[in-house]
Design a protein around this motif. Structure first.
Motif, PDB file in Angstrom:
ATOM      1  N   GLN A  43      55.350  31.285 -44.819  1.00 50.10           N
ATOM      2  CA  GLN A  43      55.850  30.445 -45.912  1.00 50.10           C
ATOM      3  C   GLN A  43      55.997  28.983 -45.513  1.00 50.10           C
ATOM      4  O   GLN A  43      56.256  28.127 -46.364  1.00 50.10           O
ATOM      5  CB  GLN A  43      57.213  30.990 -46.395  1.00 50.10           C
ATOM      6  CG  GLN A  43      57.180  32.408 -46.918  1.00 50.10           C
ATOM      7  CD  GLN A  43      56.332  32.560 -48.170  1.00 50.10           C
ATOM      8  OE1 GLN A  43      56.207  31.637 -48.953  1.00 50.10           O
ATOM      9  NE2 GLN A  43      55.734  33.727 -48.352  1.00 50.10           N
ATOM     10  N   ASP A  44      55.837  28.684 -44.217  1.00 53.23           N
ATOM     11  CA  ASP A  44      55.984  27.302 -43.754  1.00 53.23           C
ATOM     12  C   ASP A  44      54.774  26.432 -44.098  1.00 53.23           C
ATOM     13  O   ASP A  44      54.826  25.214 -43.959  1.00 53.23           O
ATOM     14  CB  ASP A  44      56.192  27.274 -42.231  1.00 53.23           C
ATOM     15  CG  ASP A  44      57.491  27.949 -41.817  1.00 53.23           C
ATOM     16  OD1 ASP A  44      58.438  27.943 -42.623  1.00 53.23           O
ATOM     17  OD2 ASP A  44      57.557  28.482 -40.693  1.00 53.23           O
ATOM     18  N   PHE A  45      53.678  27.059 -44.513  1.00 51.16           N
ATOM     19  CA  PHE A  45      52.458  26.317 -44.829  1.00 51.16           C
ATOM     20  C   PHE A  45      52.454  25.906 -46.310  1.00 51.16           C
ATOM     21  O   PHE A  45      53.100  26.548 -47.135  1.00 51.16           O
ATOM     22  CB  PHE A  45      51.224  27.172 -44.531  1.00 51.16           C
ATOM     23  CG  PHE A  45      50.940  27.346 -43.059  1.00 51.16           C
ATOM     24  CD1 PHE A  45      49.797  26.803 -42.495  1.00 51.16           C
ATOM     25  CD2 PHE A  45      51.807  28.055 -42.237  1.00 51.16           C
ATOM     26  CE1 PHE A  45      49.524  26.960 -41.144  1.00 51.16           C
ATOM     27  CE2 PHE A  45      51.555  28.220 -40.889  1.00 51.16           C
ATOM     28  CZ  PHE A  45      50.405  27.670 -40.337  1.00 51.16           C
ATOM     29  N   LYS A  46      51.701  24.836 -46.626  1.00 51.53           N
ATOM     30  CA  LYS A  46      51.629  24.327 -47.997  1.00 51.53           C
ATOM     31  C   LYS A  46      50.223  24.530 -48.562  1.00 51.53           C
ATOM     32  O   LYS A  46      49.239  24.047 -47.982  1.00 51.53           O
ATOM     33  CB  LYS A  46      51.990  22.835 -48.024  1.00 51.53           C
ATOM     34  CG  LYS A  46      53.422  22.558 -47.585  1.00 51.53           C
ATOM     35  CD  LYS A  46      53.698  21.064 -47.551  1.00 51.53           C
ATOM     36  CE  LYS A  46      55.109  20.779 -47.062  1.00 51.53           C
ATOM     37  NZ  LYS A  46      55.364  19.314 -46.951  1.00 51.53           N
ATOM     38  N   LYS A  47      50.163  25.203 -49.683  1.00 50.99           N
ATOM     39  CA  LYS A  47      48.871  25.547 -50.283  1.00 50.99           C
ATOM     40  C   LYS A  47      48.034  24.310 -50.608  1.00 50.99           C
ATOM     41  O   LYS A  47      46.808  24.290 -50.402  1.00 50.99           O
ATOM     42  CB  LYS A  47      49.092  26.376 -51.547  1.00 50.99           C
ATOM     43  CG  LYS A  47      47.791  26.879 -52.173  1.00 50.99           C
ATOM     44  CD  LYS A  47      48.070  27.795 -53.363  1.00 50.99           C
ATOM     45  CE  LYS A  47      46.763  28.329 -53.939  1.00 50.99           C
ATOM     46  NZ  LYS A  47      47.026  29.266 -55.065  1.00 50.99           N
ATOM     47  N   LYS A  48      48.676  23.260 -51.085  1.00 50.86           N
ATOM     48  CA  LYS A  48      47.930  22.065 -51.519  1.00 50.86           C
ATOM     49  C   LYS A  48      47.147  21.432 -50.364  1.00 50.86           C
ATOM     50  O   LYS A  48      46.122  20.774 -50.590  1.00 50.86           O
ATOM     51  CB  LYS A  48      48.885  21.039 -52.129  1.00 50.86           C
ATOM     52  CG  LYS A  48      49.878  20.420 -51.156  1.00 50.86           C
ATOM     53  CD  LYS A  48      50.730  19.354 -51.832  1.00 50.86           C
ATOM     54  CE  LYS A  48      51.667  18.697 -50.824  1.00 50.86           C
ATOM     55  NZ  LYS A  48      52.484  17.625 -51.426  1.00 50.86           N
ATOM     56  N   GLU A  49      47.602  21.639 -49.141  1.00 49.22           N
ATOM     57  CA  GLU A  49      46.930  21.035 -47.992  1.00 49.22           C
ATOM     58  C   GLU A  49      45.648  21.781 -47.605  1.00 49.22           C
ATOM     59  O   GLU A  49      44.886  21.309 -46.767  1.00 49.22           O
ATOM     60  CB  GLU A  49      47.894  20.967 -46.804  1.00 49.22           C
ATOM     61  CG  GLU A  49      49.051  19.996 -47.057  1.00 49.22           C
ATOM     62  CD  GLU A  49      50.075  19.993 -45.951  1.00 49.22           C
ATOM     63  OE1 GLU A  49      50.015  20.885 -45.068  1.00 49.22           O
ATOM     64  OE2 GLU A  49      50.945  19.097 -45.961  1.00 49.22           O
ATOM     65  N   TYR A  50      45.423  22.936 -48.237  1.00 48.44           N
ATOM     66  CA  TYR A  50      44.231  23.739 -47.936  1.00 48.44           C
ATOM     67  C   TYR A  50      43.289  23.869 -49.140  1.00 48.44           C
ATOM     68  O   TYR A  50      42.335  24.635 -49.090  1.00 48.44           O
ATOM     69  CB  TYR A  50      44.659  25.128 -47.450  1.00 48.44           C
ATOM     70  CG  TYR A  50      45.220  25.101 -46.039  1.00 48.44           C
ATOM     71  CD1 TYR A  50      44.398  25.325 -44.936  1.00 48.44           C
ATOM     72  CD2 TYR A  50      46.554  24.808 -45.817  1.00 48.44           C
ATOM     73  CE1 TYR A  50      44.897  25.280 -43.648  1.00 48.44           C
ATOM     74  CE2 TYR A  50      47.067  24.747 -44.526  1.00 48.44           C
ATOM     75  CZ  TYR A  50      46.233  24.990 -43.454  1.00 48.44           C
ATOM     76  OH  TYR A  50      46.734  24.921 -42.166  1.00 48.44           O
ATOM     77  N   GLU A  51      43.548  23.107 -50.207  1.00 44.98           N
ATOM     78  CA  GLU A  51      42.799  23.264 -51.458  1.00 44.98           C
ATOM     79  C   GLU A  51      41.288  23.127 -51.288  1.00 44.98           C
ATOM     80  O   GLU A  51      40.520  23.858 -51.887  1.00 44.98           O
ATOM     81  CB  GLU A  51      43.314  22.264 -52.494  1.00 44.98           C
ATOM     82  CG  GLU A  51      44.625  22.720 -53.135  1.00 44.98           C
ATOM     83  CD  GLU A  51      45.156  21.702 -54.130  1.00 44.98           C
ATOM     84  OE1 GLU A  51      44.537  20.627 -54.264  1.00 44.98           O
ATOM     85  OE2 GLU A  51      46.188  21.982 -54.765  1.00 44.98           O
ATOM     86  N   ASN A  52      40.854  22.196 -50.489  1.00 45.44           N
ATOM     87  CA  ASN A  52      39.414  21.968 -50.325  1.00 45.44           C
ATOM     88  C   ASN A  52      38.871  22.534 -49.017  1.00 45.44           C
ATOM     89  O   ASN A  52      37.727  22.251 -48.641  1.00 45.44           O
ATOM     90  CB  ASN A  52      39.122  20.466 -50.398  1.00 45.44           C
ATOM     91  CG  ASN A  52      39.516  19.871 -51.735  1.00 45.44           C
ATOM     92  OD1 ASN A  52      39.224  20.437 -52.782  1.00 45.44           O
ATOM     93  ND2 ASN A  52      40.206  18.743 -51.696  1.00 45.44           N
ATOM     94  N   LEU A  53      39.688  23.335 -48.347  1.00 43.61           N
ATOM     95  CA  LEU A  53      39.300  23.846 -47.030  1.00 43.61           C
ATOM     96  C   LEU A  53      39.047  25.354 -47.020  1.00 43.61           C
ATOM     97  O   LEU A  53      38.317  25.853 -46.163  1.00 43.61           O
ATOM     98  CB  LEU A  53      40.383  23.515 -45.995  1.00 43.61           C
ATOM     99  CG  LEU A  53      40.681  22.027 -45.773  1.00 43.61           C
ATOM    100  CD1 LEU A  53      41.875  21.876 -44.822  1.00 43.61           C
ATOM    101  CD2 LEU A  53      39.469  21.295 -45.217  1.00 43.61           C
TER     102      LEU A  53
END
Length: 375
Positions: A43-53
């Motif tokens: 849960q410490d990760f943010k989905k928006k930071e992986y949107e294009n990855l």
């Protein structure tokens, strides 16, 4: 002929912070035509930071400490592996490595593990150290390759007899030089942060935790302030020891010359304000802050911990001091304060190193070589 099927990689990670940044940069520079990536994370990760990855983003409950709930996490991860049917399962950090290698037993894929710093090198009890070592030895047989992020990490694995040397590959970590070169510099001013224009700013980037030794930073700050009245200190980060650090600052009249930023999206904005950059870790798998300091052209003081001496060459591109050596940190800071030519020499050597040795594009390309050798 139809389009060639891409190699599917399912990444699993528990620890955010440096591991999170590492994965983002790795995925950014992997060949998009050859690979598609999925991430399963805490849960410490943010989905928006992986949107294009990534093509899929899954969050599960995964705790840092060893707990009975790890079995439940492994069961969830196993279901996700079966769901996505990856060609490669890639576990990042010790906890993810333990969970994934349990979850992946008997499934048909390639399993890669990257500890990002061995748990048994942490400052912990002898009982914990033996437990972590035993877990690593037992689970080493359940993966195909172990990737170490430094030569120091490989040496630790061989010293502890974790696995045969032929199972280990070393890919020295790197940072996103291209991103830094494209960004706008000097986004923050001292005035915005209410730092005096003539302040001599000394800073560190890292979690406010036992590992990163913020207590040593503050004890050295007290001594430095006595010798350099205009000294000002910045800690870029947050963590479980924050309250203790604030309490120490209050007790030692340092509150008016200390800024703790909390977690920030762009630590380099603050690093650009430093006159001296420090990383005083008690243990360190690599220390991504160090090449970032080099790229921002800051003279560095760091500890002789694990991988750090493979990055910082004492008296060439920075100063190395002993772990918990407050006096050593103070003396190094005073030398840099008094000697502009020395600072410039460290900065110039660091710039050469970061471009020649620590470029993230190389990290991704070396991963591709390993991936293709295993498929």
């Amino acid at each position: 002929m139809g389009e060639k099927k891409r190699i599917r990689i399912l990444h699993v990670a528990q620890a955010a912070g440096g591991v999170d940044r590492y994965i983002q940069i790795l995925l950014k520079y992997l060949n998009k035509e050859k690979y598609e990536n999925i991430i399963v994370c805490s849960q410490d990760f943010k989905k928006k930071e992986y949107e294009n990855l990534v093509v899929a983003f899954e969050q599960i409950n995964m705790q840092r400490e060893i707990k009975f709930s790890d079995l439940k996490s492994a069961k969830v991860v196993r279901k996700l592996i079966k769901k996505y049917k990856p060609d490669i399962v890639y576990a990042h950090s010790s906890k993810a490595g333990a969970v994934v290698r349990m979850a992946d037993i008997g499934l048909k894929n390639v399993c890669i593990y990257n500890p990002h710093g061995w748990a048994f090198n942490m400052r912990c009890s002898e009982r914990q150290r033996k437990l972590y070592t035993l877990i690593e030895r037992l689970e080493a047989s359940f993966c195909d390759v172990i990737i170490c992020i430094s030569d120091a990490e490989k040496k630790s694995a061989l010293d502890k007899k974790i696995c045969p040397g032929k199972k280990i590959r070393v890919i020295i970590s790197g940072i996103d030089i291209e991103q830094y070169e494209m960004r706008k510099k000097n986004q923050l001013t001292r005035k915005e942060l209410q730092i005096p224009d003539d302040a001599y700013v000394i800073g560190m980037v890292g979690r406010i935790s036992l590992q990163k030794a913020p207590d040593v930073f503050m004890k050295a700050a007290k001594k430095i302030k006595e010798s350099i009245p205009k000294a000002y200190f910045i800690i870029v980060g947050d963590g479980e020891q924050k309250d203790k650090i604030i309490e120490y600052a209050v007790e030692n009249n340092l509150s008016n010359c200390l800024l703790i930023t909390g977690w920030v999206d762009d630590s380099m904005k603050y690093v650009e304000l430093f006159d001296i950059a420090m990383l005083l870790s008690r243990w360190e798998g690599f220390g991504l802050a160090l090449p970032e300091y080099m790229l921002a052209q800051k003279p560095i003081i760091a500890t002789q911990a694990d991988a750090i001496p493979y990055i910082i060459r004492n008296n060439i591109n920075g100063f190395l001091v002993g772990i918990d050596d407050v006096e050593g940190v103070y003396n190094a800071a005073m030398k840099l304060y008094a000697d502009v030519e020395l600072c410039n020499r460290f900065i110039n050597e660091g710039l050469v190193d970061v471009y020649e040795r620590f470029n993230a594009i190389r990290v991704s390309k070396e991963h591709e070589v390993i991936f293709e050798s295993l498929i």
